[in-house]
Design a protein around this motif. Structure first.
Motif, PDB file in Angstrom:
ATOM      1  N   SER A 101      77.501  27.031  25.119  1.00 55.02           N
ATOM      2  CA  SER A 101      78.262  25.902  24.599  1.00 55.02           C
ATOM      3  C   SER A 101      77.900  24.651  25.377  1.00 55.02           C
ATOM      4  O   SER A 101      77.609  24.700  26.565  1.00 55.02           O
ATOM      5  CB  SER A 101      79.770  26.170  24.706  1.00 55.02           C
ATOM      6  OG  SER A 101      80.141  26.440  26.042  1.00 55.02           O
ATOM      7  N   LYS A 102      77.901  23.528  24.676  1.00 56.66           N
ATOM      8  CA  LYS A 102      77.569  22.241  25.288  1.00 56.66           C
ATOM      9  C   LYS A 102      78.756  21.304  25.172  1.00 56.66           C
ATOM     10  O   LYS A 102      79.502  21.341  24.193  1.00 56.66           O
ATOM     11  CB  LYS A 102      76.350  21.615  24.598  1.00 56.66           C
ATOM     12  CG  LYS A 102      75.067  22.373  24.815  1.00 56.66           C
ATOM     13  CD  LYS A 102      73.919  21.600  24.165  1.00 56.66           C
ATOM     14  CE  LYS A 102      72.594  22.259  24.422  1.00 56.66           C
ATOM     15  NZ  LYS A 102      71.479  21.473  23.840  1.00 56.66           N
ATOM     16  N   ASP A 114      74.517  31.043  15.584  1.00 59.81           N
ATOM     17  CA  ASP A 114      75.843  30.453  15.752  1.00 59.81           C
ATOM     18  C   ASP A 114      76.929  31.367  15.185  1.00 59.81           C
ATOM     19  O   ASP A 114      78.110  31.032  15.211  1.00 59.81           O
ATOM     20  CB  ASP A 114      75.920  29.072  15.100  1.00 59.81           C
ATOM     21  CG  ASP A 114      75.653  29.112  13.606  1.00 59.81           C
ATOM     22  OD1 ASP A 114      75.326  30.195  13.085  1.00 59.81           O
ATOM     23  OD2 ASP A 114      75.758  28.059  12.956  1.00 59.81           O
ATOM     24  N   GLU A 141      80.360  20.659  19.275  1.00 63.17           N
ATOM     25  CA  GLU A 141      81.468  21.536  18.944  1.00 63.17           C
ATOM     26  C   GLU A 141      80.983  22.924  18.530  1.00 63.17           C
ATOM     27  O   GLU A 141      81.789  23.835  18.345  1.00 63.17           O
ATOM     28  CB  GLU A 141      82.295  20.930  17.813  1.00 63.17           C
ATOM     29  CG  GLU A 141      82.967  19.608  18.173  1.00 63.17           C
ATOM     30  CD  GLU A 141      83.798  19.055  17.036  1.00 63.17           C
ATOM     31  OE1 GLU A 141      83.772  19.672  15.954  1.00 63.17           O
ATOM     32  OE2 GLU A 141      84.464  18.016  17.226  1.00 63.17           O
ATOM     33  N   MET A 168      78.981  26.888  30.457  1.00 62.38           N
ATOM     34  CA  MET A 168      78.570  28.058  29.687  1.00 62.38           C
ATOM     35  C   MET A 168      79.454  29.249  30.058  1.00 62.38           C
ATOM     36  O   MET A 168      79.883  29.382  31.193  1.00 62.38           O
ATOM     37  CB  MET A 168      77.112  28.399  29.976  1.00 62.38           C
ATOM     38  CG  MET A 168      76.140  27.317  29.535  1.00 62.38           C
ATOM     39  SD  MET A 168      74.451  27.830  29.822  1.00 62.38           S
ATOM     40  CE  MET A 168      73.586  26.391  29.240  1.00 62.38           C
ATOM     41  N   LYS A 169      79.687  30.134  29.108  1.00 62.45           N
ATOM     42  CA  LYS A 169      80.579  31.244  29.341  1.00 62.45           C
ATOM     43  C   LYS A 169      79.922  32.532  28.880  1.00 62.45           C
ATOM     44  O   LYS A 169      79.164  32.560  27.935  1.00 62.45           O
ATOM     45  CB  LYS A 169      81.888  31.049  28.586  1.00 62.45           C
ATOM     46  CG  LYS A 169      82.671  29.824  29.029  1.00 62.45           C
ATOM     47  CD  LYS A 169      83.905  29.655  28.176  1.00 62.45           C
ATOM     48  CE  LYS A 169      83.569  29.193  26.783  1.00 62.45           C
ATOM     49  NZ  LYS A 169      84.752  28.958  25.958  1.00 62.45           N
ATOM     50  N   GLU A 202      77.509  33.472  25.266  1.00 68.68           N
ATOM     51  CA  GLU A 202      77.837  32.262  24.520  1.00 68.68           C
ATOM     52  C   GLU A 202      77.268  31.043  25.223  1.00 68.68           C
ATOM     53  O   GLU A 202      77.423  30.868  26.429  1.00 68.68           O
ATOM     54  CB  GLU A 202      79.351  32.097  24.368  1.00 68.68           C
ATOM     55  CG  GLU A 202      79.720  30.843  23.557  1.00 68.68           C
ATOM     56  CD  GLU A 202      81.225  30.615  23.488  1.00 68.68           C
ATOM     57  OE1 GLU A 202      81.961  31.251  24.273  1.00 68.68           O
ATOM     58  OE2 GLU A 202      81.655  29.801  22.665  1.00 68.68           O
ATOM     59  N   SER A 216      79.120  26.470  19.090  1.00 65.65           N
ATOM     60  CA  SER A 216      78.704  27.439  20.104  1.00 65.65           C
ATOM     61  C   SER A 216      77.599  28.307  19.523  1.00 65.65           C
ATOM     62  O   SER A 216      77.614  28.644  18.338  1.00 65.65           O
ATOM     63  CB  SER A 216      79.880  28.320  20.537  1.00 65.65           C
ATOM     64  OG  SER A 216      80.835  27.574  21.254  1.00 65.65           O
ATOM     65  N   TYR A 217      76.647  28.674  20.369  1.00 66.13           N
ATOM     66  CA  TYR A 217      75.564  29.566  19.967  1.00 66.13           C
ATOM     67  C   TYR A 217      75.646  30.830  20.807  1.00 66.13           C
ATOM     68  O   TYR A 217      76.241  30.849  21.892  1.00 66.13           O
ATOM     69  CB  TYR A 217      74.205  28.886  20.140  1.00 66.13           C
ATOM     70  CG  TYR A 217      74.006  27.704  19.225  1.00 66.13           C
ATOM     71  CD1 TYR A 217      73.472  27.866  17.953  1.00 66.13           C
ATOM     72  CD2 TYR A 217      74.368  26.421  19.629  1.00 66.13           C
ATOM     73  CE1 TYR A 217      73.291  26.786  17.101  1.00 66.13           C
ATOM     74  CE2 TYR A 217      74.197  25.331  18.785  1.00 66.13           C
ATOM     75  CZ  TYR A 217      73.657  25.525  17.527  1.00 66.13           C
ATOM     76  OH  TYR A 217      73.505  24.447  16.687  1.00 66.13           O
ATOM     77  N   TYR A 218      75.007  31.881  20.300  1.00 70.80           N
ATOM     78  CA  TYR A 218      75.086  33.175  20.960  1.00 70.80           C
ATOM     79  C   TYR A 218      73.694  33.792  21.056  1.00 70.80           C
ATOM     80  O   TYR A 218      72.873  33.668  20.154  1.00 70.80           O
ATOM     81  CB  TYR A 218      76.004  34.130  20.194  1.00 70.80           C
ATOM     82  CG  TYR A 218      77.395  33.590  19.999  1.00 70.80           C
ATOM     83  CD1 TYR A 218      78.407  33.881  20.902  1.00 70.80           C
ATOM     84  CD2 TYR A 218      77.697  32.768  18.912  1.00 70.80           C
ATOM     85  CE1 TYR A 218      79.690  33.375  20.723  1.00 70.80           C
ATOM     86  CE2 TYR A 218      78.968  32.253  18.730  1.00 70.80           C
ATOM     87  CZ  TYR A 218      79.965  32.559  19.637  1.00 70.80           C
ATOM     88  OH  TYR A 218      81.218  32.049  19.463  1.00 70.80           O
TER      89      TYR A 218
END
Length: 280
Positions: free
Chosen positions: A34-35, A144, A39, A1-2, A32, A41-43
């Motif tokens: 991310s898994k 997203d 592909e 995760m970032k 953000e 990314s969610y926010y």
């Protein structure tokens, strides 16, 4: 995760606290999610100035006296002798649960209806009533596609994830900018609203005064109609997009500024962005 410092909106969020104070925040940032197996990314937005830490796949956002835990499938089992589930309700795609100990709200949770993601507040001594709105804002911001919303001028626009975001000095809009390392140039995209102090009756009158002699390309995105104007400025290529709202009180503008040699390579991205520009 970032973690990304993507500014979200100009809404002012407040919630009452014991003693008559308030937990409030005027601006938000994006986190953000991310898994590895996805592909997409969610926010999630959270208060600017808050901090997020991850321990054992559980994320915690701390802001003032509020601490919100969130993550995939995050859940808690409560002893029925200690807690009574007093209330459940659903709002904006989130199912909420309120847990009380006697008259004190000691746990509050939100579960996304269409995604296995949950948010929790827990404080068994002081209660969590003052932080409910912080949790709800985070849960209901799950998306997203990050976006910017300006309350003062009544518009919103998608944000470009690979750009750095900045507020404009008077909070009239947002600047998105990036540095293209490979070719050594900067791209800037401004989106903002301004008061129609000259009282132009429509876009045609505005363009006749400000951009006489320039070619205008009128377009329509959904319910909003606008116009593109291309303007060279020395070494820079500039592409404007203008709209006017109901009552003609505000002129909305987005523009791309990029070195002329790289104008064509960035024009399409700009045009796709302004298609998301929406007057509210």
């Amino acid at each position: 995760m970032k973690k990304f410092l993507y500014i979200l909106s100009l809404f002012i969020f407040t919630s009452c606290v014991s003693g008559g104070g308030y937990v409030s925040f005027e601006k938000s940032e994006f986190y953000e999610i991310s898994k590895e197996d996805s592909e997409i990314s969610y926010y999630i937005s959270y208060p600017q100035g808050g901090s997020i830490e991850e321990v054992d796949d559980v994320l915690t956002m701390d802001y003032l006296n509020c601490s919100v835990e969130f993550g995939d499938g995050l859940d808690y089992e409560s002893d029925p002798n200690d807690f009574i589930e007093m209330k459940t309700h659903e709002k904006n795609g989130v199912s909420y649960q309120a847990w009380y100990k006697e008259d004190l709200l000691v746990r509050y949770g939100g579960s996304l209806d269409n995604y296995d993601y949950k948010f929790w507040l827990s404080d068994f001594e002081g209660g969590v009533s003052d932080c409910i709105l912080v949790l709800e804002t985070m849960a209901e911001s799950f998306t997203d596609t990050p976006f910017y919303h300006n309350k003062d001028y009544g518009f919103k626009v998608d944000l470009l994830p690979n750009y750095k975001m900045e507020y404009l000095p008077s909070d009239e809009g947002v600047l998105m900018k990036k540095w293209v390392e490979e070719f050594g140039y900067k791209v800037e995209i401004y989106v903002f609203g301004t008061d129609n102090v000259m009282e132009y009756q429509n876009l045609a009158e505005f363009l006749a005064d400000k951009y006489s002699g320039y070619s205008a390309e009128f377009v329509s995105f959904g319910n909003d109609a606008g116009v593109f104007i291309d303007e060279g400025s020395g070494e820079d290529g500039i592409r404007h997009y203008f709209m006017m709202g109901d009552g003609d009180g505000v002129i909305y503008e987005a523009y791309l500024k990029v070195p002329s040699n790289y104008y064509s390579g960035n024009k399409e991205e700009f045009d796709e962005l302004v298609a998301s520009f929406e007057i509210l």
